[in-house]
Enzyme design. Structure first.
Site, short mmCIF file in Angstrom:
data_model
loop_
_atom_site.label_atom_id
_atom_site.label_comp_id
_atom_site.label_asym_id
_atom_site.label_seq_id
_atom_site.Cartn_x
_atom_site.Cartn_y
_atom_site.Cartn_z
N CYS A 259 0.84 -3.60 -18.02
CA CYS A 259 -0.11 -4.71 -17.66
C CYS A 259 -1.55 -4.24 -18.46
O CYS A 259 -2.18 -5.32 -19.05
CB CYS A 259 -0.33 -4.80 -16.03
SG CYS A 259 -1.06 -3.01 -15.31
N HIS A 308 -2.66 -3.31 -10.79
CA HIS A 308 -1.80 -4.27 -11.81
C HIS A 308 -3.43 -5.10 -12.13
O HIS A 308 -4.24 -5.54 -11.35
CB HIS A 308 -0.93 -5.28 -11.06
CG HIS A 308 -0.20 -6.11 -11.98
ND1 HIS A 308 0.51 -5.77 -12.95
CD2 HIS A 308 -0.34 -7.52 -12.18
CE1 HIS A 308 1.04 -6.73 -13.71
NE2 HIS A 308 0.49 -7.74 -13.34
N HIS A 320 0.14 -12.41 -17.74
CA HIS A 320 0.11 -10.74 -17.58
C HIS A 320 1.55 -10.32 -18.09
O HIS A 320 2.49 -11.05 -18.37
CB HIS A 320 -0.19 -10.42 -16.22
CG HIS A 320 1.10 -11.05 -15.29
ND1 HIS A 320 1.41 -10.31 -14.12
CD2 HIS A 320 1.96 -11.78 -15.35
CE1 HIS A 320 2.31 -11.02 -13.54
NE2 HIS A 320 2.53 -11.95 -14.10
#
Length: 344
Positions: A259, A308, A320
């Protein structure tokens, strides 16, 4: 004459032990026959557990990324210090060579001045204490010794700093190894769960994942949201070019990403350097508290521990790298616990 003696009967104790053992064996057999087989998890239960393991793996991945970034930084700092020490030692040697030349010249002239003998002492501080009683020292000689003293102290300080950083590097490498092992353990546990599914269940789960990825990697309606800046627009455009690339823990492009690897790579393409980890990226700019104030290219931070991150894509979507087994894709911002946005 043949013996007609009656065979010896087993003792009462032996009969009791044998009877008890036989009864126990019968009971165990009965229990084994009646025992229910270990309960098999359904496909949906396996998926839920696997998703949870993937989330935990991502948490560990960001810690791994942080340790890796720290290791690389320490290695550069140590290299710089070692180069400085090497150059400093050369300078010190030149200063000492200069004093040696002075001593040689005086020796040839008939003897070494006591002050010069002190000059060549292995302890310059001791020399200065003793030299304070001597009037023979010229200003040039004192200045030369001062330079030697300063250089020795500088080198000692740099060597001590390098030693501390080397210790820090060793502990960082240990931490890096632990986090890597933790990530691999989570992924192995997830794979073990997936292996409990039948071939048909595995195929169905894979089909679901493929549908989710395909539908979210195609062009979605991003609305008419404006980019936060020209560089944010460039970063978002770079990330869009990687839609469909696989998630790989610790990866930061150009063919696979985790991420924070995706977001840091995307901004690097726009000429902007941001930290490597999602936790650090949470402090990389102006905090945007409300979803309604987000603009395209803003970083979006998820989960309370900030493990994240993605890029805001507009119209309630985030672009993402989700987790192991998935690819870079669009997803609703509401699918994860939103914390805040960051305008770089």
């Amino acid at each position: 004459m043949a013996s007609h003696r009656r065979p010896k009967q087993p003792s009462r104790t032996r009969v009791t032990v044998l009877t008890t053992a036989a009864a126990a064996a019968v009971a165990l057999s009965a229990n084994a026959a009646n025992a229910a087989p270990s309960e098999k998890l359904s496909k949906s239960e396996v998926k839920a557990k696997v998703d949870k393991l993937y989330e935990e793996a991502e948490q560990a991945t960001e810690k791994y990324n942080g340790a890796k970034e720290k290791q690389e930084k320490l290695q550069k700092e140590i290299s710089t210090i070692q180069d400085n020490v090497a150059r400093g030692q050369e300078d010190l040697n030149k200063l000492r060579d200069g004093l040696g030349s002075l001593a040689t010249a005086q020796y040839r002239a008939g003897g070494i001045d006591p002050s010069v003998q002190l000059f060549l002492s292995s302890d310059p501080d001791d020399f200065l204490d003793k030299a304070s009683t001597l009037d023979q020292l010229s200003g040039q000689q004192v200045e030369a010794l001062r330079k030697i003293q300063d250089k020795q102290r500088e080198l000692a300080q740099e060597r001590a700093e390098a030693t501390e950083k080397l210790k820090d590097l060793a502990s960082t490498r240990t931490e890096l190894g632990k986090k890597k092992k933790e990530v691999q353990g989570k992924l192995a546990e997830a794979q073990k769960l997936l292996n409990t599914l039948t071939a048909k269940e595995k195929a169905a789960l894979a089909a679901e994942q493929n549908r989710a990825s395909r539908s979210s990697t195609e062009r979605v309606n991003l609305g008419d949201s404006k980019a936060a800046s020209g560089r944010a627009a460039a970063a978002f455009s770079a990330a869009q070019s990687k839609i469909g690339s696989p998630y790989v823990y610790g990866a930061s492009g150009p063919s696979s990403f985790d991420c924070s690897g995706l977001t840091s790579w995307a901004y690097a393409q726009a000429g902007v350097s941001i930290p490597r980890t999602s936790e650090a990226q949470a402090g990389a700019g102006t905090v945007i508290s409300s979803m309604s104030d987000l603009q395209v290219g803003d970083l979006v931070i998820f989960y309370a521990d900030h493990h994240h991150v993605g890029l805001y894509a507009g119209n309630g979507q985030v672009l993402h790298a989700p987790h192991t087994g998935a690819v870079v894709r669009y997803e609703s911002i509401n699918n994860m616990p939103f914390q805040f946005g960051v305008r770089v």
